[in-house]
Write a protein that holds these residues in place. Structure first.
Motif, PDB file in Angstrom:
ATOM      1  N   GLN A   1       0.849  -1.191   0.000  1.00  0.00           N
ATOM      2  CA  GLN A   1       0.000   0.000   0.000  1.00  0.00           C
ATOM      3  C   GLN A   1       0.882   1.237   0.000  1.00  0.00           C
TER       4      GLN A   1
ATOM      5  N   ASP B   1       1.241   5.270   0.865  1.00  0.00           N
ATOM      6  CA  ASP B   1       0.737   6.413   1.634  1.00  0.00           C
ATOM      7  C   ASP B   1       0.917   7.654   0.757  1.00  0.00           C
TER       8      ASP B   1
ATOM      9  N   SER C   1       1.076  -5.056   2.931  1.00  0.00           N
ATOM     10  CA  SER C   1      -0.375  -5.179   3.041  1.00  0.00           C
ATOM     11  C   SER C   1      -0.791  -5.883   4.317  1.00  0.00           C
TER      12      SER C   1
ATOM     13  N   THR D   1      -2.295  -4.081   7.595  1.00  0.00           N
ATOM     14  CA  THR D   1      -3.678  -3.662   7.734  1.00  0.00           C
ATOM     15  C   THR D   1      -4.584  -4.791   8.170  1.00  0.00           C
TER      16      THR D   1
END
Length: 292
Positions: A79, A81, A120, A123
């Protein structure tokens, strides 16, 4: 039922996102100490893991190892940011302008900054993986507890047999003590008669000496307290809760009584029995150090 503090357990659970493998090992320790090693992405659950282990395992140095293998790791994407990436890009562009550097800020420089890309799995902790991790942990603790219980049964049998042997030797000391006074009287009287060479022996003084001797070597109180400790020791072996500290205390008290018996006795037979008892109790003390 007593339990050993030494053991090993392993638990594994598989889910949609991956597989948790939890291994636990424990060794002897005076108190309860839990340490946890787990992937950085799951560090938020470290204290919860410690609390869960401490609630079930009261004593021992306990090491918990957590491994995470993500499912289809090759297809999972990190991911980004975007807020942090834009901030870095803006800052670098501004710095390049201030320094008069030509060209654009390369993408490789931006994504190399800490926090811009996240795995990932980070999360998944709270939403998807917490219950799965705790399930693997419970399985590992159960396996560890089963091993500690089996070893505890062996320890209990060994301690009970040794305690019985010590009690038998203590009983022999109790039987021997009255005879020691009688033999001492006979030896003292014979020696005095030899030294006095026909002079009349003062029986009153001899009786007084015998009374003092009997008082000095009387170990009745010590034997009574020792027998009481034996009963408490046997009862502790049958208790369901952790009794390691209680057994350790009882061993100290038993050893104190035996030392007193040894210091009061000048009889070779009793001294030999005391030495045997102390050697056996030292083995018991070492075993007690392994008990939760």
């Amino acid at each position: 039922m007593i339990k050993s503090m030494t053991g090993y357990g392993k638990g594994e659970t598989a889910g949609a996102h991956g597989t948790f493998t939890v291994e636990i090992r424990s060794v002897n320790h005076r108190y309860g100490e839990v340490s946890v090693r787990m992937p950085r992405g799951f560090m938020a659950l470290e204290n919860e893991v410690k609390r869960a282990v401490s609630a079930l395992l009261k004593r021992g140095k306990i090491d918990v190892f957590v491994q995470w293998e993500e499912a289809m790791a090759g297809e999972s994407l990190p991911q980004v940011d975007m807020v942090l990436a834009r901030a870095y890009f803006t800052t670098f562009n501004h710095l390049a302008g201030e320094l008069g550097l030509p060209g654009q800020v390369p993408l490789s420089l931006v994504i190399a900054q800490k926090g811009v890309l996240r795995e990932s799995s980070s999360t998944l902790v709270e939403e998807d993986c917490r219950d799965q991790l705790m399930s693997a942990l419970q399985a590992a603790v159960a396996a560890l507890d089963a091993m500690r219980t089996r070893e505890g049964e062996a320890l209990a049998a060994d301690l009970s047999a040794r305690r019985t042997q010590v009690a038998e030797w203590a009983a022999l000391i109790g039987e021997r003590t009255p005879a020691v006074v009688v033999e001492y009287r006979q030896k003292l009287k014979a020696r005095l008669e030899q030294l006095l060479e026909g002079t009349e022996l003062d029986e009153t003084r001899l009786v007084q000496e015998m009374a003092l001797m009997a008082d000095r070597c009387d170990v009745t109180e010590e034997l009574v307290r020792l027998a009481s400790h034996f009963i408490q020791f046997d009862e502790a072996l049958r208790l369901p809760e952790p009794v390691g500290r209680k057994l350790d205390f009882l061993m100290q008290e038993m050893n104190r009584e035996v030392n007193t018996i040894g210091s009061k006795s000048s009889d070779a037979e009793i001294t030999t029995l005391v030495i045997r008892i102390k050697a056996e109790m030292e083995k018991m003390r070492e075993q007690v150090q392994n008990i939760e």
